[in-house]
Each structure stands twice: as C-alpha cells, then as structure tokens.
Motif scaffolding. Structure first.
Motif, short mmCIF file in Angstrom:
data_model
loop_
_atom_site.label_atom_id
_atom_site.label_comp_id
_atom_site.label_asym_id
_atom_site.label_seq_id
_atom_site.Cartn_x
_atom_site.Cartn_y
_atom_site.Cartn_z
N UNK A 48 3.47 -15.61 0.59
CA UNK A 48 2.34 -14.90 1.17
C UNK A 48 2.61 -14.66 2.65
N UNK A 49 2.33 -13.46 3.11
CA UNK A 49 2.57 -13.13 4.52
C UNK A 49 1.72 -14.01 5.42
N UNK A 51 7.12 -24.07 1.83
CA UNK A 51 8.40 -23.48 2.22
C UNK A 51 8.13 -22.22 3.02
N UNK A 52 8.79 -22.10 4.14
CA UNK A 52 8.60 -20.96 5.02
C UNK A 52 9.86 -20.11 5.03
N UNK A 53 9.65 -18.81 4.90
CA UNK A 53 10.75 -17.85 4.91
C UNK A 53 10.58 -16.87 6.06
N UNK A 54 11.62 -16.69 6.84
CA UNK A 54 11.63 -15.55 7.74
C UNK A 54 12.24 -14.37 6.99
N UNK A 61 11.22 -5.10 12.03
CA UNK A 61 10.01 -5.74 11.52
C UNK A 61 10.40 -7.13 11.05
N UNK A 62 9.69 -8.15 11.56
CA UNK A 62 10.09 -9.53 11.31
C UNK A 62 8.88 -10.33 10.85
N UNK A 63 8.71 -10.46 9.54
CA UNK A 63 7.58 -11.24 9.03
C UNK A 63 7.98 -12.67 8.69
N UNK A 64 7.00 -13.53 8.65
CA UNK A 64 7.17 -14.88 8.12
C UNK A 64 6.28 -15.02 6.89
N UNK A 65 6.85 -15.60 5.84
CA UNK A 65 6.12 -15.82 4.61
C UNK A 65 6.00 -17.32 4.35
N UNK A 66 4.89 -17.71 3.75
CA UNK A 66 4.62 -19.10 3.40
C UNK A 66 4.55 -19.18 1.87
N UNK A 67 5.23 -20.14 1.29
CA UNK A 67 5.21 -20.28 -0.16
C UNK A 67 4.90 -21.71 -0.55
N UNK A 68 3.83 -21.87 -1.32
CA UNK A 68 3.48 -23.17 -1.89
C UNK A 68 4.12 -23.29 -3.26
N UNK A 69 4.36 -24.53 -3.70
CA UNK A 69 5.00 -24.73 -5.02
C UNK A 69 4.25 -24.01 -6.13
N UNK A 70 4.99 -23.29 -6.94
CA UNK A 70 4.40 -22.60 -8.07
C UNK A 70 3.67 -21.31 -7.73
N UNK A 71 3.75 -20.90 -6.48
CA UNK A 71 3.06 -19.68 -6.03
C UNK A 71 4.06 -18.68 -5.48
N UNK A 72 3.58 -17.45 -5.33
CA UNK A 72 4.42 -16.46 -4.69
C UNK A 72 4.33 -16.55 -3.18
N UNK A 88 0.83 -1.21 0.00
CA UNK A 88 0.00 0.00 0.00
C UNK A 88 0.86 1.26 0.00
N UNK A 89 1.92 1.23 0.79
CA UNK A 89 2.86 2.34 0.82
C UNK A 89 4.25 1.75 1.05
N UNK A 90 5.23 2.63 1.30
CA UNK A 90 6.62 2.16 1.39
C UNK A 90 6.85 1.20 2.55
N UNK A 91 5.99 1.23 3.57
CA UNK A 91 6.23 0.40 4.76
C UNK A 91 5.19 -0.70 4.90
N UNK A 92 4.28 -0.82 3.96
CA UNK A 92 3.18 -1.76 4.09
C UNK A 92 3.55 -3.20 3.79
N UNK A 93 2.63 -4.09 4.11
CA UNK A 93 2.79 -5.51 3.83
C UNK A 93 2.92 -5.71 2.33
#
Lengths: 112, 114
Positions: free
Chosen positions: B45-46, B87-90, B32-43, A95-100
């Motif tokens: 996702x948070x 596949x999980x990415x930090x 800021x520390x997100x985890x993303x999940x990725x299924x085969x053939x997909x981008x 959405x912006x520079x800091x968004x998800x």
C-alpha cells in the motif's frame, strides 16, 4: 467495498497444469497491472493494461498470458506451470497510466 | 541489474525510536519515488511519495528525504510503533513511457519492539 480483489487467494497445483488468476477492481480505474513477488519478497512488474490495451509486457515467459475482457477486469492465465512459477501474484490498478497504484491482496501460487 | 538498491534488509527498533531505510538508484530518468508498506498476507500500500523537485516530504510520522545529486532517498519513521512492523519497499519510475512502470527495491523488514 473491496477495491482490488483477486481470486483465488491460494492456488496449489501440479507441474504442467494450466491455471488462471482473476482480478477485478471497482475503483473505476483505467489501468491495471500484474506483479510477481518471489520468495525473497522481490516485486517485479509483469504486465499492464490500459482500457483493455496491453501497454507493458516485461520479459515474461510466453506461458503467461494476460487477458482484459473489460477495464475492470484483468486475468492471468499460466500454461504448463513450472516449480519456478511459485510466488505471490499481485494485481494492481491506477486511475490512469501515471496514477498511484493500488494493490490487491495477492494470490499465493504453489507449484508442486 | 538492480536499478534500486535498498538497505538494510531488516531493521529492529524500539518503540518510540526512529526507523531509517535507505534507497539508491542508478537511472537518472527516474522522476517519481514512492514508498510502499506491506503487512503479512496483504498487498503493498502506498505510504508516501516524492518527486525530485523537493528535498523532503513529510506526512505525519513519515518523512522522505531526497538527495538528487547522490541519487539517494530515504524513509524516516519517527516515534516508531509496533503497528509499523511491516515490510517497506522503495520504488522508482521514470518520466515518459507508456505507463508508470515501478522498479522496486528489495524490501526492508521492520520490527518495532514494544
């Protein structure tokens, strides 16, 4: 309904060719990104645009040139393709520079 | 220089078990520390994200534990299901800068056996 879309999904080409990958988002986001995921699944940011302005330009060969005609589109043009360019390229938007960041489905580029 | 180190590279868990994936970072400017999940053939996702002002964040079966002094954070998946196989990415990004520039870990291939 697709939020972030990329075309093409697959791209197979010969070394030395020039190719483009297109990305469009219908989320109304201001910021878009290009990532490269290598064969070991390592994800690395390449570029980011905010309202058509380049704001992140990582150490990427100048054969790679992003272009943002408007804030909903971000294209990636690659000149003189090399074997090492083979990867999956992901577009993302926020959405912006800091968004998800929301990722597209990826474009698998294979250079022969 | 890998700024976010992720382990293990692969993980096999029985259905109903707990999956634990660990990450360590070096840059104290990360906020800021997100985890993303990725299924085969997909981008990617948070899945869930945390900021360093809290030590734990839970969303359904997914929990992030954060240890600021140790510069480590982990993802716990409770009651793991075959549908969690992915596949999980930090990742981590610093405060400031021109945009939220994510640095990703190397990924963990999770397989949940039925």
């Amino acid at each position: 309904d697709t939020a972030v879309s990329q075309t093409p999904k697959y791209l197979v080409t010969q070394m030395g060719n020039d190719k483009s990958i297109k990305c469009e988002q219908n989320l109304g986001h201001d910021t878009m990104y290009w990532y490269k995921q290598d064969s070991k699944k390592f994800l690395k940011i390449m570029f980011s645009y905010n309202n058509k302005e380049l704001i992140i330009n990582e150490t990427v060969p100048n054969r790679f040139s992003p272009k943002s005609p408007d804030k909903a589109h971000l294209n990636l043009h690659i000149n003189s393709l090399e074997l090492g360019d083979s990867a999956v390229y992901f577009c993302a938007s926020s959405q912006d520079r800091r968004g998800t960041q929301y990722f597209g489905p990826g474009t698998r580029l294979t250079v022969l | 220089q890998q700024q976010v180190k992720q382990s293990p590279q692969s993980l096999i868990v029985q259905k109903g078990g707990i999956s634990i994936i660990n990450c360590a970072y070096e840059n104290t400017a990360f906020d800021y520390f997100p985890w993303y999940q990725q299924f085969p053939g997909k981008g990617p996702a948070l899945l869930i994200a945390i900021r360093p002002d809290v030590s734990e964040k839970k969303e359904g079966r997914f929990t992030i534990s954060f240890n600021k002094s140790a510069k480590q954070f982990s993802l716990h998946i409770m009651d793991s299901q075959p549908g969690d196989s992915a596949t999980y990415f930090c990742a981590a990004s610093p405060q400031g800068g021109s945009a939220r520039q994510l640095t990703f870990g190397s990924g963990t291939q999770l397989t949940v056996l039925p």
